[in-house]
Design an enzyme around this catalytic site. Structure first.
Site, short mmCIF file in Angstrom:
data_model
loop_
_atom_site.label_atom_id
_atom_site.label_comp_id
_atom_site.label_asym_id
_atom_site.label_seq_id
_atom_site.Cartn_x
_atom_site.Cartn_y
_atom_site.Cartn_z
N GLN A 130 -36.23 -45.74 7.95
CA GLN A 130 -37.13 -46.30 8.98
C GLN A 130 -38.03 -45.19 9.54
O GLN A 130 -37.53 -44.29 10.21
CB GLN A 130 -36.29 -46.89 10.11
N GLY A 131 -39.32 -45.29 9.27
CA GLY A 131 -40.26 -44.28 9.76
C GLY A 131 -41.04 -44.80 10.96
O GLY A 131 -42.22 -45.15 10.83
N SER A 133 -40.28 -43.37 14.61
CA SER A 133 -40.43 -42.29 15.59
C SER A 133 -41.28 -41.14 15.04
O SER A 133 -41.24 -40.84 13.85
CB SER A 133 -39.06 -41.73 15.97
N SER A 165 -33.47 -41.34 9.72
CA SER A 165 -32.07 -41.30 9.22
C SER A 165 -32.03 -41.53 7.73
O SER A 165 -32.67 -42.44 7.20
CB SER A 165 -31.23 -42.37 9.91
N GLU A 248 -32.58 -54.77 14.46
CA GLU A 248 -31.76 -53.56 14.65
C GLU A 248 -30.83 -53.77 15.84
O GLU A 248 -29.64 -53.51 15.80
CB GLU A 248 -32.66 -52.34 14.90
N GLU A 380 -31.77 -44.30 29.44
CA GLU A 380 -32.75 -44.49 30.52
C GLU A 380 -33.62 -45.71 30.24
O GLU A 380 -33.93 -46.49 31.15
CB GLU A 380 -33.64 -43.24 30.67
C1 LIG Z 1 -29.01 -40.13 15.44
C2 LIG Z 1 -30.43 -40.65 15.56
C3 LIG Z 1 -30.96 -41.37 14.51
C4 LIG Z 1 -32.27 -41.84 14.58
N1 LIG Z 1 -32.79 -42.49 13.49
C5 LIG Z 1 -34.07 -42.90 13.52
C6 LIG Z 1 -34.66 -43.51 12.36
O1 LIG Z 1 -34.00 -43.71 11.32
N2 LIG Z 1 -35.96 -43.86 12.40
C7 LIG Z 1 -36.71 -43.68 13.52
O2 LIG Z 1 -37.88 -44.07 13.51
N3 LIG Z 1 -36.21 -43.08 14.64
C8 LIG Z 1 -34.90 -42.68 14.65
N4 LIG Z 1 -34.36 -42.06 15.76
C9 LIG Z 1 -35.23 -41.77 16.89
C10 LIG Z 1 -34.92 -42.57 18.16
O3 LIG Z 1 -35.39 -43.87 18.04
C11 LIG Z 1 -35.57 -41.80 19.30
O4 LIG Z 1 -34.92 -40.55 19.41
C12 LIG Z 1 -35.46 -42.52 20.62
O5 LIG Z 1 -36.22 -43.72 20.62
C13 LIG Z 1 -35.94 -41.63 21.81
O6 LIG Z 1 -37.19 -41.09 21.53
P1 LIG Z 1 -37.48 -39.52 21.62
O7 LIG Z 1 -36.41 -38.80 20.87
O8 LIG Z 1 -38.89 -39.29 21.22
O9 LIG Z 1 -37.28 -39.15 23.14
P2 LIG Z 1 -38.36 -39.36 24.32
O10 LIG Z 1 -38.88 -40.76 24.26
O11 LIG Z 1 -39.34 -38.25 24.29
O12 LIG Z 1 -37.43 -39.23 25.59
C14 LIG Z 1 -37.04 -37.96 26.14
C15 LIG Z 1 -36.24 -38.22 27.40
O13 LIG Z 1 -37.09 -38.89 28.37
C16 LIG Z 1 -36.52 -40.12 28.78
N5 LIG Z 1 -37.56 -41.13 28.96
C17 LIG Z 1 -38.59 -41.42 28.13
N6 LIG Z 1 -39.35 -42.42 28.61
C18 LIG Z 1 -38.79 -42.78 29.80
C19 LIG Z 1 -39.10 -43.76 30.78
N7 LIG Z 1 -40.14 -44.59 30.62
N8 LIG Z 1 -38.30 -43.86 31.88
C20 LIG Z 1 -37.21 -43.04 32.03
N9 LIG Z 1 -36.88 -42.08 31.13
C21 LIG Z 1 -37.64 -41.96 30.03
C22 LIG Z 1 -35.61 -40.53 27.63
O14 LIG Z 1 -34.58 -41.40 28.07
C23 LIG Z 1 -35.07 -39.18 27.17
O15 LIG Z 1 -33.99 -38.78 27.98
C24 LIG Z 1 -33.06 -41.59 15.73
C25 LIG Z 1 -32.51 -40.87 16.81
C26 LIG Z 1 -31.21 -40.40 16.71
C27 LIG Z 1 -30.65 -39.62 17.87
#
Ligand SMILES: Cc1cc2nc3c(=O)[nH]c(=O)nc-3n(C[C@H](O)[C@H](O)[C@H](O)COP(=O)(O)OP(=O)(O)OC[C@H]3O[C@@H](n4cnc5c(N)ncnc54)[C@H](O)[C@@H]3O)c2cc1C
Length: 396
Positions: A130-131, A133, A165, A248, A380
């Site tokens: 899944q692409g 993020s 992933s 999902e 969050e």
């Molecule tokens: C093990 C794992 C597997 C994953 N696999 C995939 C995958 O296969 N494909 C894919 O596309 N993605 C994948 N992801 C990505 C995942 O969907 C994102 O990590 C997740 O949506 C959070 O986005 P971010 O990491 O950019 O954090 P950010 O969105 O940058 O958040 C950073 C921090 O800010 C907080 N925050 C952000 N916005 C708000 C708000 N509006 N209010 C309050 N707090 C906020 C968040 O809670 C977090 O603590 C995976 C992540 C993990 C950990």
């Protein structure tokens, strides 16, 4: 909700149990805490056999309609199946193809796309990743920057995905890219499928703090994606992406797996007081923690029953799913924390040390479960949804 099975549900539960008793290979049973992609690789043959037996029964994709090779199971039957599979510790084999892109193609795909992909998802020939993020777009996914520009019969794609992933093992990727940079951010995105062997796609595995490379960065450098791989209408990809995310999130696991983890831990604590791998006789407060975790497992079960009973009535759970996800993912971390309390300082030892309790799985689980409150929407974000949609609080 009525917690008892109807006679039909009880009969179905019996059928699933009997199937698992006869057909589940021992090597296709999971270990409980801390199993990651490594499990899949080391048990490849047993899982292939398991997949074959499931396919013969039409249970690789039980939720898909029969005409596409699924079993057309009702929401309640799927949930019963999830519970029984978890109870038997059966390792799931469907992956993102079955859970996410397959159902999305059944709703939004062209006949050609269905013909090309659904069969290969069911047979396991094609693994998907899944692409969605990107480095700057996770919670605020609609801000994504990967670009796709139409050029003849192709789109030319440039950009970067991250946290993808199992990208290293995937044959295909479903992804979102911006096709109209001038439109409001939700309205200029399209949904594509690409062969991971396409020239210009490169992968850089990301190693997490547990030392595992379960996800990767995926780079698109002038990748030509045939226009026939566009899913749904151009610029409407955001709405198709939300279908995928609904699938999902709706594949809500039962709380059975969590209960088994706590039961395993209790058994471990009982069996290892003599050899001191468990501290339960020296630190009585750990007993209270175990009792709390068991109570919480039952709370998680009730939250997931609420979601599933809504779905069974044709309702669309909203903040209720956020509550279940939030609670279960944080509970996973608390169980891993309690495991380290039960096992004391030994619990931190890695596999390889003769002194590591549970072959190092408790320390590994403590590290790996950190991701559970990030993946699939952070805590969050779930709390925002509960606050706004559940409690009716203002946005800001
Ligand atoms: C093990 C794992 C597997 C994953 N696999 C995939 C995958 O296969 N494909 C894919 O596309 N993605 C994948 N992801 C990505 C995942 O969907 C994102 O990590 C997740 O949506 C959070 O986005 P971010 O990491 O950019 O954090 P950010 O969105 O940058 O958040 C950073 C921090 O800010 C907080 N925050 C952000 N916005 C708000 C708000 N509006 N209010 C309050 N707090 C906020 C968040 O809670 C977090 O603590 C995976 C992540 C993990 C950990």
């Amino acid at each position: 909700m009525d917690f008892r099975d109807t006679p039909e549900e009880a009969a179905f539960r019996q059928e699933v149990r009997e199937f698992l008793r006869m057909e589940l290979p021992e090597q296709a049973r999971g270990l409980g805490l801390a199993e990651g992609p490594g499990v899949w690789r080391s048990r490849f043959e047993a899982l292939a056999e398991w997949r074959k037996r499931l396919a013969e029964k039409g249970w690789i994709a039980p939720a898909w309609p029969k005409e596409y090779g699924g079993a057309s199971l009702s929401v309640m039957q799927q949930f019963i199946m999830n519970e029984e599979f978890a109870e038997a510790r059966a390792i799931p084999v469907g992956g993102m193809g079955v859970a996410m892109v397959g159902p999305t193609l059944i709703i939004h795909g062209t006949e050609e796309q269905k013909r090309e992909h659904l069969g290969r998802i069911l047979s396991g020939e094609a693994q998907w990743c899944q692409g969605f993020s990107e480095p700057g777009s996770g919670s605020d996914l609609a801000s994504l920057q990967t670009r796709a520009v139409r050029d003849g019969d192709d789109y030319v794609v440039n950009g970067q995905k991250t946290w993808t992933s199992l990208a290293q093992l995937a044959h295909w990727i479903f992804f979102l890219a911006r096709t109209d940079p001038d439109a409001p951010k939700h309205k200029g995105i399209s949904y594509f499928l690409a062969d991971m062997k396409s020239p210009g796609i490169s992968i850089r595995p990301l190693v997490n703090m547990g030392g595992q490379a379960g996800f990767s960065e995926v780079f698109f450098d002038n990748v030509r994606v045939p226009a026939r791989n566009l899913v749904g209408e151009e610029h409407r990809g955001w709405y198709i992406g939300t279908t995928t995310l609904d699938f999902e999130r709706s594949s809500i696991g039962s709380a059975v797996g969590l209960r088994l983890q706590v039961e395993d831990l209790i058994r471990f604590a009982r069996e290892h007081t003599e050899d001191h791998l468990s501290v339960i006789d020296r630190h009585p407060t750990v007993r209270y923690q175990l009792a709390d975790r068991m109570v919480e497992v039952h709370v998680a079960r009730n939250l997931s029953y609420r979601v599933i009973s809504m779905q069974a009535k044709g309702m669309v759970p909203n903040y209720e799913s956020s509550m279940a996800k939030l609670y279960a993912s944080e509970l996973t971390q608390r169980i891993a924390g309690t495991a380290l309390k039960v096992t004391g300082l030994y619990g931190q030892l890695r596999s390889g040390s003769g002194w590591a309790p549970g072959r190092g799985r408790y320390g590994a689980a403590y590290i790996q479960t950190v991701a559970s409150t990030i993946a699939g929407g952070t805590s969050e974000i779930q709390r925002n949804s509960i606050a706004q949609r559940g409690l009716g609080l203002p946005r800001d």
